[in-house]
Design an enzyme around this catalytic site. Structure first.
Site, PDB file in Angstrom:
ATOM      1  N   PRO A  76     -10.428   1.021  -1.537  1.00 47.14           N
ATOM      2  CA  PRO A  76     -10.808   0.500  -0.352  1.00 47.14           C
ATOM      3  C   PRO A  76     -10.586  -2.008  -0.560  1.00 47.14           C
ATOM      4  O   PRO A  76     -11.002  -2.214  -1.236  1.00 47.14           O
ATOM      5  CB  PRO A  76     -12.618   0.272  -0.065  1.00 47.14           C
ATOM      6  CG  PRO A  76     -12.015   1.672  -1.618  1.00 47.14           C
ATOM      7  CD  PRO A  76     -11.508   1.906  -2.748  1.00 47.14           C
ATOM      8  N   HIS A  77     -10.758  -2.071   0.344  1.00 49.46           N
ATOM      9  CA  HIS A  77     -10.264  -3.446   0.896  1.00 49.46           C
ATOM     10  C   HIS A  77     -10.118  -3.849   2.277  1.00 49.46           C
ATOM     11  O   HIS A  77     -10.054  -2.267   3.083  1.00 49.46           O
ATOM     12  CB  HIS A  77      -8.475  -3.966   0.104  1.00 49.46           C
ATOM     13  CG  HIS A  77      -7.861  -3.731   0.256  1.00 49.46           C
ATOM     14  ND1 HIS A  77      -6.693  -2.121   0.120  1.00 49.46           N
ATOM     15  CD2 HIS A  77      -6.457  -3.874   1.432  1.00 49.46           C
ATOM     16  CE1 HIS A  77      -5.758  -1.404   0.542  1.00 49.46           C
ATOM     17  NE2 HIS A  77      -5.614  -2.866   1.464  1.00 49.46           N
ATOM     18  N   VAL A  78      -9.974  -5.350   2.556  1.00 49.32           N
ATOM     19  CA  VAL A  78      -9.559  -5.265   3.777  1.00 49.32           C
ATOM     20  C   VAL A  78      -8.551  -6.493   4.132  1.00 49.32           C
ATOM     21  O   VAL A  78      -8.181  -6.642   3.166  1.00 49.32           O
ATOM     22  CB  VAL A  78     -11.430  -6.478   3.948  1.00 49.32           C
ATOM     23  CG1 VAL A  78     -10.634  -7.516   5.216  1.00 49.32           C
ATOM     24  CG2 VAL A  78     -12.349  -5.968   3.593  1.00 49.32           C
ATOM     25  N   GLU A 115       1.405  -0.898   0.073  1.00 43.62           N
ATOM     26  CA  GLU A 115      -0.178  -0.042  -0.050  1.00 43.62           C
ATOM     27  C   GLU A 115       0.688   1.095   0.159  1.00 43.62           C
ATOM     28  O   GLU A 115       0.764   1.912  -0.774  1.00 43.62           O
ATOM     29  CB  GLU A 115      -0.486   0.110   0.732  1.00 43.62           C
ATOM     30  CG  GLU A 115      -2.146  -1.127   1.260  1.00 43.62           C
ATOM     31  CD  GLU A 115      -2.331  -1.090   2.642  1.00 43.62           C
ATOM     32  OE1 GLU A 115      -2.273  -0.212   3.459  1.00 43.62           O
ATOM     33  OE2 GLU A 115      -3.715  -2.318   2.387  1.00 43.62           O
TER      34      GLU A 115
END
Length: 241
Positions: free
Chosen positions: A136-138, A46
C-alpha cells in the site's frame, strides 16, 4: 513521470509493436494524450512487480543516482518506518486502518487523510503483488508533506483477502511514504527488486526477526551498488524521463 511508447518499450525490454498490442488488450496501464499513448513510470513499476518482468531491474538502474545528493537506502527507510508483528485486521479496510495507525508518523501528519488516500489507491487496483505481499502506498507522496521517507513492514496476525493478482491471501504489508516523487520511485524500485530475491522472500514467509530482515536488505543493496551503471539514454529518449 510520463513516458513515450519508445521509452516504455525500452524499460520493459519489448518491441514498440508489442507495447501497442498490450495496451490495446488492456494488459498494460497507459493514457491517451493527443492520440498518443503515455505511461506513468510508477504504474509501470507496479505492473512489472505484479507480473514478475524485468522492468524492475531496468527502472532500478535508472533511479540509482550517480553523483549529487544521495537518495535514502531501503534499509534506512525501513529503520525509520519500523517492523510491526501481528497487526490486527479482518479485511482490507480494517488492515489498512491498523497499518496507518501503527506507522510512526510525525504528529502533524493527518492519518485519516493518509487512510483515505490509501483506500482510494486500492480502488484503482489492488496493491497485492502476489505471494502474500501487498505494498500500500501513495502515488502522489507530496500531499502528505512528510519530512523524511519511511517504509513500514507489517506482518498481519491472520492473512486476509487483498484482491491480489494471484488470488492468494496477504500476510505482509509494506507501506511507503516519502516527501518527493523521486524518492518514492527510488524506494519503490528498490523494494520491488528486493522482493525478487528468493532469500528475502523466504525470510518474509517465516516472519524473520528485525535484525535478520535488516541484514538481508543490506546484502541486497550492496549487490545493487556493485551492478554496472545503466547506459545513458539517447537525446531523443531523454525527454520525459
Amino acid at each position: 513521470m510520463e513516458l513515450t511508447v519508445r521509452q516504455a518499450a525500452r524499460l520493459l525490454d519489448l518491441s514498440e509493436r508489442t507495447v501497442h498490442r498490450m495496451v490495446a488488450r488492456g494488459e498494460l496501464p497507459a493514457y491517451q494524450v493527443h492520440d498518443q499513448h503515455r505511461f506513468n513510470r510508477t504504474e509501470l513499476l507496479e505492473w512489472a512487480l505484479a507480473n514478475r518482468v524485468t522492468a524492475v531491474d531496468a527502472i532500478l538502474k535508472e533511479t540509482t543516482p550517480e553523483g549529487g545528493a544521495a537518495l535514502p537506502t531501503l534499509g534506512e527507510a525501513l529503520a525509520a518506518g519500523g517492523i510491526v508483528y501481528d497487526l490486527e485486521g479482518a479485511d482490507k479496510p480494517s488492515a489498512l486502518k491498523a497499518l496507518v495507525y501503527a506507522m510512526p508518523l510525525p504528529e502533524n501528519v493527518d492519518r485519516e487523510l493518509l487512510l483515505r488516500v490509501l483506500t482510494a489507491r486500492e480502488a484503482l487496483g489492488s496493491t497485492g503483488m502476489g505471494e502474500g505481499i501487498a505494498v500500500p502506498h501513495v502515488r502522489n507522496p507530496i500531499v502528505l508533506r512528510v519530512p523524511a521517507p519511511q517504509v513500514t513492514l507489517c506482518f498481519l496476525a491472520k492473512p486476509i483477502d487483498f484482491q491480489a493478482v494471484d488470488g492468494k491471501p496477504v500476510f505482509a504489508l509494506f507501506s511507503l511514504v516519502s516527501p518527493t516523487v523521486r524518492t518514492h520511485l527510488h524506494l519503490l524500485s528498490r523494494l520491488a527488486f528486493a522482493l525478487q530475491d528468493p532469500g528475502f522472500k523466504a525470510m518474509l514467509d517465516r516472519r524473520g526477526r528485525p535484525e535478520e530482515i535488516a541484514a538481508a536488505i543490506r546484502r541486497i543493496e550492496a549487490g545493487i551498488a556493485e551492478r554496472p551503471a545503466a547506459a545513458p539514454a539517447s537525446p531523443d529518449e531523454a525527454g520525459g524521463l
